[in-house]
Design a protein around this motif. Structure first.
Motif, PDB file in Angstrom:
ATOM      1  N   MET A   1       0.838  -1.202   0.000  1.00  9.04           N
ATOM      2  CA  MET A   1       0.000   0.000   0.000  1.00  9.04           C
ATOM      3  C   MET A   1       0.877   1.258   0.000  1.00  9.04           C
ATOM      4  SD  MET A   1      -3.186   0.999   0.088  1.00  9.04           S
ATOM      5  CE  MET A   1      -4.144   2.463   0.439  1.00  9.04           C
ATOM      6  N   ILE A   2       0.687   2.099  -0.975  1.00  5.50           N
ATOM      7  CA  ILE A   2       1.461   3.338  -1.082  1.00  5.50           C
ATOM      8  C   ILE A   2       0.766   4.422  -0.282  1.00  5.50           C
ATOM      9  CG2 ILE A   2       2.419   5.046  -2.652  1.00  5.50           C
ATOM     10  CD1 ILE A   2       2.328   2.941  -4.841  1.00  5.50           C
ATOM     11  N   GLN A   3       1.507   5.090   0.593  1.00  5.60           N
ATOM     12  CA  GLN A   3       0.932   6.123   1.444  1.00  5.60           C
ATOM     13  C   GLN A   3       0.446   7.308   0.617  1.00  5.60           C
ATOM     14  OE1 GLN A   3       3.931   7.067   4.336  1.00  5.60           O
ATOM     15  NE2 GLN A   3       3.755   5.097   5.393  1.00  5.60           N
ATOM     16  N   SER A   4      -0.647   7.936   1.089  1.00  4.46           N
ATOM     17  CA  SER A   4      -1.317   8.984   0.313  1.00  4.46           C
ATOM     18  C   SER A   4      -0.415  10.194   0.095  1.00  4.46           C
ATOM     19  CB  SER A   4      -2.605   9.417   1.014  1.00  4.46           C
ATOM     20  OG  SER A   4      -2.327   9.900   2.317  1.00  4.46           O
ATOM     21  N   HIS A   5       0.424  10.547   1.087  1.00  9.23           N
ATOM     22  CA  HIS A   5       1.271  11.734   0.915  1.00  9.23           C
ATOM     23  C   HIS A   5       2.345  11.503  -0.144  1.00  9.23           C
ATOM     24  CE1 HIS A   5       3.951   9.492   3.666  1.00  9.23           C
ATOM     25  NE2 HIS A   5       4.920  10.245   3.197  1.00  9.23           N
ATOM     26  N   ILE A   6       2.762  10.238  -0.334  1.00 14.30           N
ATOM     27  CA  ILE A   6       3.743   9.936  -1.386  1.00 14.30           C
ATOM     28  C   ILE A   6       3.079  10.031  -2.756  1.00 14.30           C
ATOM     29  CG2 ILE A   6       5.299   8.169  -2.308  1.00 14.30           C
ATOM     30  CD1 ILE A   6       5.707   7.160   0.498  1.00 14.30           C
ATOM     31  N   VAL A   7       1.830   9.568  -2.850  1.00 14.45           N
ATOM     32  CA  VAL A   7       1.085   9.679  -4.108  1.00 14.45           C
ATOM     33  C   VAL A   7       0.899  11.151  -4.482  1.00 14.45           C
ATOM     34  CG1 VAL A   7      -1.112   9.197  -5.253  1.00 14.45           C
ATOM     35  CG2 VAL A   7      -0.084   7.481  -3.751  1.00 14.45           C
ATOM     36  N   LYS A   8       0.584  11.984  -3.479  1.00 14.30           N
ATOM     37  CA  LYS A   8       0.426  13.419  -3.727  1.00 14.30           C
ATOM     38  C   LYS A   8       1.743  14.041  -4.198  1.00 14.30           C
ATOM     39  CE  LYS A   8      -3.358  14.175  -0.460  1.00 14.30           C
ATOM     40  NZ  LYS A   8      -3.768  14.831   0.821  1.00 14.30           N
ATOM     41  N   LEU A 222       9.467  -5.801 -11.511  1.00 10.98           N
ATOM     42  CA  LEU A 222      10.711  -5.047 -11.471  1.00 10.98           C
ATOM     43  C   LEU A 222      11.123  -4.775 -10.023  1.00 10.98           C
ATOM     44  CD1 LEU A 222      12.679  -3.861 -13.551  1.00 10.98           C
ATOM     45  CD2 LEU A 222      11.441  -1.703 -13.396  1.00 10.98           C
ATOM     46  N   ASN A 223      10.147  -4.492  -9.173  1.00 12.42           N
ATOM     47  CA  ASN A 223      10.440  -4.319  -7.743  1.00 12.42           C
ATOM     48  C   ASN A 223      11.051  -5.586  -7.158  1.00 12.42           C
ATOM     49  OD1 ASN A 223       9.464  -1.671  -7.522  1.00 12.42           O
ATOM     50  ND2 ASN A 223       7.378  -2.351  -7.138  1.00 12.42           N
ATOM     51  N   ALA A 271      18.011   9.952 -15.745  1.00 11.23           N
ATOM     52  CA  ALA A 271      16.584  10.110 -15.433  1.00 11.23           C
ATOM     53  C   ALA A 271      16.109   9.170 -14.315  1.00 11.23           C
ATOM     54  CB  ALA A 271      15.749   9.913 -16.702  1.00 11.23           C
ATOM     55  N   PRO A 272      16.428   7.859 -14.347  1.00 10.17           N
ATOM     56  CA  PRO A 272      15.986   6.990 -13.247  1.00 10.17           C
ATOM     57  C   PRO A 272      16.572   7.395 -11.897  1.00 10.17           C
ATOM     58  CG  PRO A 272      16.679   5.683 -15.130  1.00 10.17           C
ATOM     59  CD  PRO A 272      17.089   7.080 -15.409  1.00 10.17           C
ATOM     60  N   HIS A 273      17.848   7.798 -11.881  1.00 15.78           N
ATOM     61  CA  HIS A 273      18.483   8.175 -10.616  1.00 15.78           C
ATOM     62  C   HIS A 273      17.837   9.418 -10.022  1.00 15.78           C
ATOM     63  CE1 HIS A 273      21.854   5.473  -9.920  1.00 15.78           C
ATOM     64  NE2 HIS A 273      21.924   5.350 -11.224  1.00 15.78           N
ATOM     65  N   ILE A 274      17.614  10.422 -10.852  1.00 11.29           N
ATOM     66  CA  ILE A 274      16.989  11.652 -10.361  1.00 11.29           C
ATOM     67  C   ILE A 274      15.577  11.357  -9.864  1.00 11.29           C
ATOM     68  CG2 ILE A 274      16.232  13.964 -10.999  1.00 11.29           C
ATOM     69  CD1 ILE A 274      18.527  13.981 -13.064  1.00 11.29           C
ATOM     70  N   ALA A 275      14.829  10.535 -10.623  1.00 12.38           N
ATOM     71  CA  ALA A 275      13.464  10.188 -10.223  1.00 12.38           C
ATOM     72  C   ALA A 275      13.444   9.445  -8.890  1.00 12.38           C
ATOM     73  CB  ALA A 275      12.797   9.349 -11.312  1.00 12.38           C
ATOM     74  N   GLY A 280      11.684   7.987  -4.429  1.00 17.23           N
ATOM     75  CA  GLY A 280      11.975   6.675  -3.855  1.00 17.23           C
ATOM     76  C   GLY A 280      12.120   5.607  -4.925  1.00 17.23           C
ATOM     77  N   PRO A 281      12.563   4.393  -4.520  1.00 14.32           N
ATOM     78  CA  PRO A 281      12.908   3.358  -5.493  1.00 14.32           C
ATOM     79  C   PRO A 281      11.754   2.487  -5.971  1.00 14.32           C
ATOM     80  CG  PRO A 281      13.490   2.626  -3.296  1.00 14.32           C
ATOM     81  CD  PRO A 281      12.923   4.000  -3.146  1.00 14.32           C
ATOM     82  N   ARG A 282      10.546   2.696  -5.470  1.00 15.71           N
ATOM     83  CA  ARG A 282       9.429   1.851  -5.877  1.00 15.71           C
ATOM     84  C   ARG A 282       9.052   2.153  -7.326  1.00 15.71           C
ATOM     85  NH1 ARG A 282       4.366   0.330  -1.964  1.00 15.71           N
ATOM     86  NH2 ARG A 282       3.332  -1.159  -3.354  1.00 15.71           N
ATOM     87  N   SER A 283       8.976   1.110  -8.138  1.00 17.40           N
ATOM     88  CA  SER A 283       8.813   1.290  -9.590  1.00 17.40           C
ATOM     89  C   SER A 283       7.532   2.018  -9.952  1.00 17.40           C
ATOM     90  CB  SER A 283       8.859  -0.077 -10.291  1.00 17.40           C
ATOM     91  OG  SER A 283      10.109  -0.686 -10.106  1.00 17.40           O
ATOM     92  N   GLN A 284       6.419   1.711  -9.254  1.00 19.14           N
ATOM     93  CA  GLN A 284       5.152   2.369  -9.569  1.00 19.14           C
ATOM     94  C   GLN A 284       5.234   3.880  -9.384  1.00 19.14           C
ATOM     95  OE1 GLN A 284       5.510  -0.318  -7.720  1.00 19.14           O
ATOM     96  NE2 GLN A 284       3.822  -1.774  -7.960  1.00 19.14           N
TER      97      GLN A 284
END
Length: 335
Positions: A1-8, A222-223, A271-275, A280-284
């Motif tokens: 479950m991805i926390q809502s503040h991370i989604v925001k 991928l995760n 691009a992947p490193h900056i992202a 964070g490292p979660r692919s989604q």
């Protein structure tokens, strides 16, 4: 479950990079010898501009902007996948030789295979894919060990070796070729955006419409592949099968991009490193940001390359390399 503040936070970052892309696209349209006044972009876009404005917008600027953004996004996603399946932060389609494999096959095809001009655009991604797949298979074969599996460090070193060897092959191929063809290959190697017309957009877009959703669909796999091999097997992942599927996806993304843009390196590294550093490292979470970031970085590099010098266009690949080489050294020292 991805926390809502991370989604925001992810949504905010997507909005920010979308705005940056839009601003850079406007700059790409308004800067240069064939340009449009910023106030005239939207009238021309909706058919209310002069003939000159609409010609510059639709025939010169817009297809180049779309191709550059799509290619940058494809390279960023390819690099993200490669870093995930190899568990190696230095993996990139340009660094580990995949771009060189695509370029060599394109050079051989361009020099020795007669083909109609109309079909050349659509055949190029397929030719690049074949060369990239063969190269990726050989790199994977040399990096694989029966006892310990695929060795990430060995993969990078093998890829660098293949890249150098294939660059030598390109030099041999072009040493006795026709001058016009040599000029094309030299521009391709430098990362010059040579495919800047609508047929190239049509040739590139179907690949991304299939491969990008598929890669995002595989985010959970991928995760898992980013974990240790024993953990991935323990949670029910068929490691070798998923790794090969994702490797082919990454190779296809890189080959389709470089077939119309030339040899672009470091986008798939940065691009992947900056992202990941932002979300964070979660692919989604980081894959959509990496897509936008890769597209924006290549579009920005091309815009800078076209306008920084009065002597002519500096290839986008060289501008990216000026930015990416120090970043690669930084990662190498840190890791």
């Amino acid at each position: 479950m991805i926390q809502s503040h991370i989604v925001k936070k992810q949504r905010l970052l997507l909005i920010i990079f979308s705005i940056l892309t839009l601003v850079t696209a406007i700059a790409a349209i308004t800067l240069g010898p064939a340009s449009i006044d910023p106030s005239r972009i939207f009238p021309a876009l909706f058919g209310n501009g002069t003939f000159k404005e609409e010609f510059v917008l639709f025939s010169i600027r817009l297809p180049r902007i779309i191709i550059t953004f799509l290619a940058g996004a494809a390279l960023a996603l390819s690099g993200s996948i490669l870093q995930g399946i190899t568990r190696n932060d230095l993996a990139d389609p340009g660094i580990i030789g995949i771009n060189a494999g695509a370029g060599t096959s394109i050079a051989i095809f361009f020099l020795f295979v007669p083909v109609e001009a109309g079909s050349f655009v659509y055949v190029m991604p397929i030719v690049g894919l074949v060369g990239a797949l063969v190269t990726a298979f050989l790199i994977y074969l040399f990096a694989y060990d029966k006892k310990t599996g695929m060795q990430p460090v060995r993969l990078v070193l093998t890829g660098v070796g293949f890249s150098l060897a294939l660059s030598g092959v390109m030099i041999v191929l072009t040493s006795s070729a026709d001058r016009n063809k040599v000029d094309f290959i030299a521009k391709w190697l430098a990362g010059n955006i040579w495919g800047s017309d609508w047929p190239f957009v049509i040739a590139l877009l179907p690949w991304l419409l299939i491969l990008v959703p598929f890669a995002l669909f595989k985010a959970n796999k991928l995760n898992a592949l980013g974990l240790s091999e024993s953990v991935a097997i323990g949670i029910g992942v068929s490691v070798e099968r998923e790794r090969i599927i994702l490797l082919v996806t990454a190779v296809a993304l890189a080959a389709s991009a470089v077939s119309v843009t030339g040899g672009i390196a470091f986008i798939g590294l940065m691009a992947p490193h900056i992202a990941k550093s932002l979300i964070g490292p979660r692919s989604q979470l980081f894959l959509p940001i990496a897509l936008l970031l890769g597209g924006w970085l290549l579009l920005l590099s091309d815009t800078i390359g076209r306008n920084i010098s009065n002597a002519g266009i500096i290839p986008a690949g060289l501008v990216v390399s000026v930015i990416g080489a120090p970043y690669f050294i930084y990662l190498l020292l840190r890791k």
